[in-house]
Design an enzyme around this catalytic site. Structure first.
Site, short mmCIF file in Angstrom:
data_model
loop_
_atom_site.label_atom_id
_atom_site.label_comp_id
_atom_site.label_asym_id
_atom_site.label_seq_id
_atom_site.Cartn_x
_atom_site.Cartn_y
_atom_site.Cartn_z
N LYS A 15 30.72 22.41 25.99
CA LYS A 15 31.74 22.72 24.98
C LYS A 15 33.03 22.08 25.44
CE LYS A 15 31.81 25.15 21.12
NZ LYS A 15 30.68 25.37 20.19
P1 NAD Z 1 36.47 25.94 11.00
O1 NAD Z 1 37.71 25.58 11.73
O2 NAD Z 1 35.91 24.97 10.02
O3 NAD Z 1 36.69 27.32 10.22
C1 NAD Z 1 37.16 28.48 10.85
C2 NAD Z 1 37.55 29.49 9.78
O4 NAD Z 1 37.97 30.69 10.43
C3 NAD Z 1 38.72 29.04 8.90
O5 NAD Z 1 38.51 29.53 7.58
C4 NAD Z 1 39.91 29.75 9.55
O6 NAD Z 1 40.97 29.96 8.62
C5 NAD Z 1 39.26 31.04 9.97
N1 NAD Z 1 39.99 31.69 11.06
C6 NAD Z 1 40.60 31.13 12.14
N2 NAD Z 1 41.19 32.07 12.90
C7 NAD Z 1 40.93 33.25 12.30
C8 NAD Z 1 41.28 34.59 12.59
N3 NAD Z 1 42.01 34.89 13.66
N4 NAD Z 1 40.83 35.55 11.74
C9 NAD Z 1 40.08 35.24 10.67
N5 NAD Z 1 39.73 34.00 10.33
C10 NAD Z 1 40.16 33.02 11.14
O7 NAD Z 1 35.37 26.31 12.10
P2 NAD Z 1 33.79 26.37 11.93
O8 NAD Z 1 33.21 25.09 12.41
O9 NAD Z 1 33.44 26.90 10.57
O10 NAD Z 1 33.41 27.45 13.06
C11 NAD Z 1 33.43 28.85 12.81
C12 NAD Z 1 32.57 29.54 13.87
O11 NAD Z 1 31.23 29.05 13.81
C13 NAD Z 1 33.00 29.34 15.31
O12 NAD Z 1 32.68 30.50 16.07
C14 NAD Z 1 32.12 28.19 15.77
O13 NAD Z 1 31.97 28.13 17.18
C15 NAD Z 1 30.84 28.56 15.07
N6 NAD Z 1 29.89 27.47 14.90
C16 NAD Z 1 30.23 26.33 14.23
C17 NAD Z 1 29.27 25.34 14.04
C18 NAD Z 1 29.56 24.10 13.25
O14 NAD Z 1 28.61 23.32 13.00
N7 NAD Z 1 30.78 23.85 12.80
C19 NAD Z 1 27.99 25.50 14.56
C20 NAD Z 1 27.66 26.68 15.22
C21 NAD Z 1 28.63 27.65 15.38
#
Ligand code: NAD
Length: 358
Positions: A47
């Site tokens: 990561k």
């Molecule tokens: P992203 O940046 O696209 O979206 C994050 C979302 O969370 C946004 O809507 C943001 O406004 C919101 N957010 C941020 N801080 C916040 C808070 N304090 N309270 C509430 N909402 C909040 O990120 P993403 O890629 O969608 O990732 C989201 C989660 O999924 C993370 O835990 C990430 O590690 C996990 N994840 C992502 C992927 C991927 O392919 N992108 C894969 C596996 C896991």
């Protein structure tokens, strides 16, 4: 952070967030190792993180930050070493800049150094929605086991980013009633159901937050977690279900789109009251599954159709769910413990089989 290489090159996302730090990145790298082993793809865990709020910077500034960061980690990444991908606060453009920085330094184009790229530079069909699609498949596997019809389920999704936004849309399209979504500024609720596709369009067209979306009531992120829904999908950040609110989580199914949304204390409370938690390393593994497909396609320079990608993703997700659910039943443990047993077990087995040298 590179956690383990026993089963193959390290793999994991790069996060841009104001509160990310080395301990968070350590934990996320470890989860990646268990996740890749759990779904049977040949990677270890990694990561990366940059402590920055990307919303406060221009595109040109973010490009400079990304290229500088890529230059620093250049010696330890590569298609056979460590293959980054997007995470919170980064996207396909970030990956394109990293791919370009790496390629320019190598002297030739290396598309397989990152995944989650735009299609124009070696991205895969279906990668953009892969994590969300996987969330839906694992939610439906859980519903099927419990004999619950998805069309009779209400859903709340925390986080309306890459994972949460499309998870809301896919669940809606599959017949669930999505009643609430949220982002960092708060949430939007409508008990009769929302239209996630319309909200996603509005976000793409510049809407800054889902709060205040027409025909919705504003709710806080804390209220969303406690809504009386069938399925709760935390898809934002870590630690949002914890010892002080877990007993008020009303959902029967919690499907962890985010990494680490439930603290160990929160998890124990959910388990004691019979909430079925589909753990992160299973529920959100669709993203790294299709990242693996992207890497394979890049290495072979041979491209698959979107249907091929989605079909293979479905197979991987359903097989992984079945393996976890079977072990959970056999051992009388939660899905989280079973998933962890399989993931850790496979990493340990690879390590033992290889032996220690020199
Ligand atoms: P992203 O940046 O696209 O979206 C994050 C979302 O969370 C946004 O809507 C943001 O406004 C919101 N957010 C941020 N801080 C916040 C808070 N304090 N309270 C509430 N909402 C909040 O990120 P993403 O890629 O969608 O990732 C989201 C989660 O999924 C993370 O835990 C990430 O590690 C996990 N994840 C992502 C992927 C991927 O392919 N992108 C894969 C596996 C896991």
């Amino acid at each position: 952070m590179q956690h383990n290489f026993s089963r193959g090159p390290a793999k994991g996302g790069i996060r841009y967030h104001p509160s990310t730090d080395i301990d968070e990145v350590r934990a996320l790298a470890m989860w990646m190792a268990w996740k890749c082993a759990l779904i049977g793809i040949p990677y270890g865990g990694a990561k990366g993180g940059v402590t920055i709020d990307p919303r406060l910077y221009s595109r040109a500034e973010l490009e400079r930050v990304t290229r500088r960061y890529a230059s620093e980690i250049l010696p330890i990444i590569g298609p056979e070493r460590d293959i980054p991908a997007p995470d919170v606060g980064t996207d396909d453009q970030t990956m394109a800049w990293i791919m370009d920085t790496y390629s320019v330094n190598m002297g030739y184009t290396v598309t397989s150094v990152v995944t989650g790229k735009p299609l124009s530079v070696g991205g895969s069909q279906g990668r953009g929605g892969a994590t969300s699609r996987g969330v839906m498949y694992s939610a439906f596997s859980a519903l099927k086991e419990a004999g619950v019809n998805p069309r009779e389920c209400s859903v709340a999704v925390q986080g309306f980013g890459k994972v949460g936004g499309l998870a809301a849309q896919y669940l809606h399209d599959a017949g669930c009633k999505v009643v609430a979504v949220s982002d960092v500024k708060g949430g939007a609720y409508n008990g009769h159901g929302l239209n996630p596709a319309g909200m996603l369009r509005a976000v793409r067209e510049g809407m800054e937050s889902v709060v205040g979306y027409p025909n919705t009531e504003a709710i806080s992120n804390e209220e969303l977690i406690e809504l009386d829904v069938d399925i709760l999908v935390p898809a934002a950040l870590e630690g949002v279900i914890h010892e002080s609110n877990a007993d008020r989580v009303a959902a029967r199914f919690v499907v962890e789109g985010a990494n680490g949304p439930t603290t160990p204390d929160g998890d124990a409370i959910l388990e004691a009251k019979g909430t079925l938690v589909v753990p992160d390393i299973l529920a959100n593994s669709g993203g790294v599954a299709v990242s693996y497909f992207e890497w394979v396609q890049d290495l072979q320079a041979y491209w698959w159709s979107e249907d091929e990608v989605n079909d293979r993703l479905k197979q991987i997700m359903e097989r992984a769910y079945d393996e976890v659910a079977t072990l959970a039943r056999e051992e009388g443990v939660s899905l989280r413990t079973a998933a962890q047993m399989i993931g850790v077990g496979r990493v340990a087995e690879a390590h033992r089989t290889r032996g220690l040298y020199p």
